[in-house]
Design a protein around this motif. Structure first.
Motif, short mmCIF file in Angstrom:
data_model
loop_
_atom_site.label_atom_id
_atom_site.label_comp_id
_atom_site.label_asym_id
_atom_site.label_seq_id
_atom_site.Cartn_x
_atom_site.Cartn_y
_atom_site.Cartn_z
N PHE A 58 49.36 2.99 32.63
CA PHE A 58 48.20 4.14 32.98
C PHE A 58 47.15 3.17 33.71
CE2 PHE A 58 45.39 7.60 32.80
CZ PHE A 58 46.31 8.62 33.34
N GLU A 59 46.69 2.34 32.91
CA GLU A 59 45.58 1.56 33.40
C GLU A 59 45.91 0.80 34.69
OE1 GLU A 59 42.34 1.81 31.86
OE2 GLU A 59 43.11 2.72 30.40
N HIS A 84 57.90 3.02 30.94
CA HIS A 84 56.95 4.10 30.82
C HIS A 84 57.20 5.25 30.17
CE1 HIS A 84 55.82 1.17 34.00
NE2 HIS A 84 55.10 1.91 34.90
N CYS A 85 56.09 5.86 29.61
CA CYS A 85 56.30 7.15 28.86
C CYS A 85 56.22 8.28 30.06
CB CYS A 85 55.23 7.20 27.75
SG CYS A 85 53.65 7.40 28.46
N PRO A 86 56.42 9.26 29.91
CA PRO A 86 56.23 10.38 30.58
C PRO A 86 54.83 10.24 31.38
CG PRO A 86 57.63 11.29 28.89
CD PRO A 86 56.76 9.96 28.55
N MET A 87 53.78 9.99 30.55
CA MET A 87 52.43 10.28 30.99
C MET A 87 52.27 9.20 32.21
SD MET A 87 48.86 9.28 29.31
CE MET A 87 49.20 7.92 28.98
N CYS A 88 52.79 7.75 31.74
CA CYS A 88 52.56 6.42 32.66
C CYS A 88 53.52 6.77 33.88
CB CYS A 88 53.10 5.48 31.83
SG CYS A 88 51.66 5.21 30.76
N ALA A 89 54.70 7.14 33.54
CA ALA A 89 55.59 7.39 34.96
C ALA A 89 55.13 8.31 35.78
CB ALA A 89 56.81 7.81 34.45
N VAL A 123 55.00 13.49 22.74
CA VAL A 123 55.40 13.85 23.95
C VAL A 123 56.96 12.93 23.72
CG1 VAL A 123 55.39 13.26 26.07
CG2 VAL A 123 53.40 13.91 24.97
N ARG A 124 57.85 13.78 24.23
CA ARG A 124 59.07 13.30 24.33
C ARG A 124 59.24 12.25 25.35
NH1 ARG A 124 62.83 17.70 26.47
NH2 ARG A 124 62.04 18.63 24.35
N ALA A 125 60.00 11.44 24.65
CA ALA A 125 60.36 10.12 25.62
C ALA A 125 61.54 10.53 26.43
CB ALA A 125 60.82 8.95 24.60
N LEU A 126 61.26 10.17 27.75
CA LEU A 126 62.29 10.51 28.79
C LEU A 126 62.39 9.08 29.65
CD1 LEU A 126 60.61 13.90 30.02
CD2 LEU A 126 62.86 13.76 28.62
N PRO A 127 63.70 9.09 30.15
CA PRO A 127 63.69 7.88 31.19
C PRO A 127 62.88 8.10 32.47
CG PRO A 127 65.72 8.68 30.51
CD PRO A 127 64.86 9.85 30.03
N VAL A 128 62.16 7.00 32.91
CA VAL A 128 61.32 7.46 33.92
C VAL A 128 61.69 7.99 35.06
CG1 VAL A 128 60.10 5.90 35.96
CG2 VAL A 128 60.12 5.10 33.59
N ASN A 129 63.10 7.96 35.48
CA ASN A 129 63.74 8.71 36.70
C ASN A 129 63.95 10.38 36.38
OD1 ASN A 129 65.33 5.75 37.75
ND2 ASN A 129 63.54 6.63 38.60
#
Length: 160
Positions: A58-59, A84-89, A123-129
């Motif tokens: 994110f940074e 990446h987590c969903p926020m960072c993705a 927050v649920r971990a999701l694949p970046v895509n």
């Protein structure tokens, strides 16, 4: 496919994750490289400050948005110790950064944390895509995953 020439960036991500651990933080580290391979910025987790959004990915997205043209961002690569987590993705996609290369997947991390009895994050971990379908993503990188797993093991065992 992750090339041999990219492994030094990923080794640096592991080093940054270890630095985060030594600072009392969760072991994540990331490197932003330009199209020419030059390292532009790097960071590690800083969530121990109390701000749970202080992820390195994110940074780096914020750093890139402030300092790089859209064309340079699109040609850049973010190397990171963990997917990446969903926020960072989402930040990565909104800023228009290019490819992501990660050492360990969110699925791997989730299974390691479950083995250690760590409660699920909010927050649920999701694949970046699943979050950012247009981003090119590569990983995991098997030759480095055990190092990342061990850093997470050390972090969570120290907290129990």
């Amino acid at each position: 496919m992750v090339s041999e020439a990219e492994l030094p960036y990923l080794h640096r991500c592991v080093e940054l994750a270890a630095e985060a651990l030594e600072a009392g933080d969760e072991p994540f580290g990331s490197v932003l490289a330009g199209a020419d391979g030059a390292v532009l910025a790097e960071d590690h987790n800083r969530v121990a400050s109390g701000d749970r959004t202080r992820h390195p990915e994110f940074e780096l997205a914020r750093w890139a948005a402030e300092r790089m043209s859209p064309e340079r961002r699109a040609a850049a690569t973010v190397y990171t110790s963990g997917e990446h987590c969903p926020m960072c993705a989402a930040a990565h996609a909104w800023v228009g950064l290019g490819r992501i290369v990660y050492v360990a997947s969110s699925e791997q991390l989730g299974s390691w944390l479950a083995e250690l009895g760590v409660p699920a994050p909010p927050v649920r971990a999701l694949p970046v895509n699943d979050v950012a379908p247009g981003v090119a993503v590569e990983g995991p990188v098997p030759e480095l995953t055990e190092e990342i797993r061990e850093l997470h093991r050390r972090f969570h065992r120290a907290r129990n």
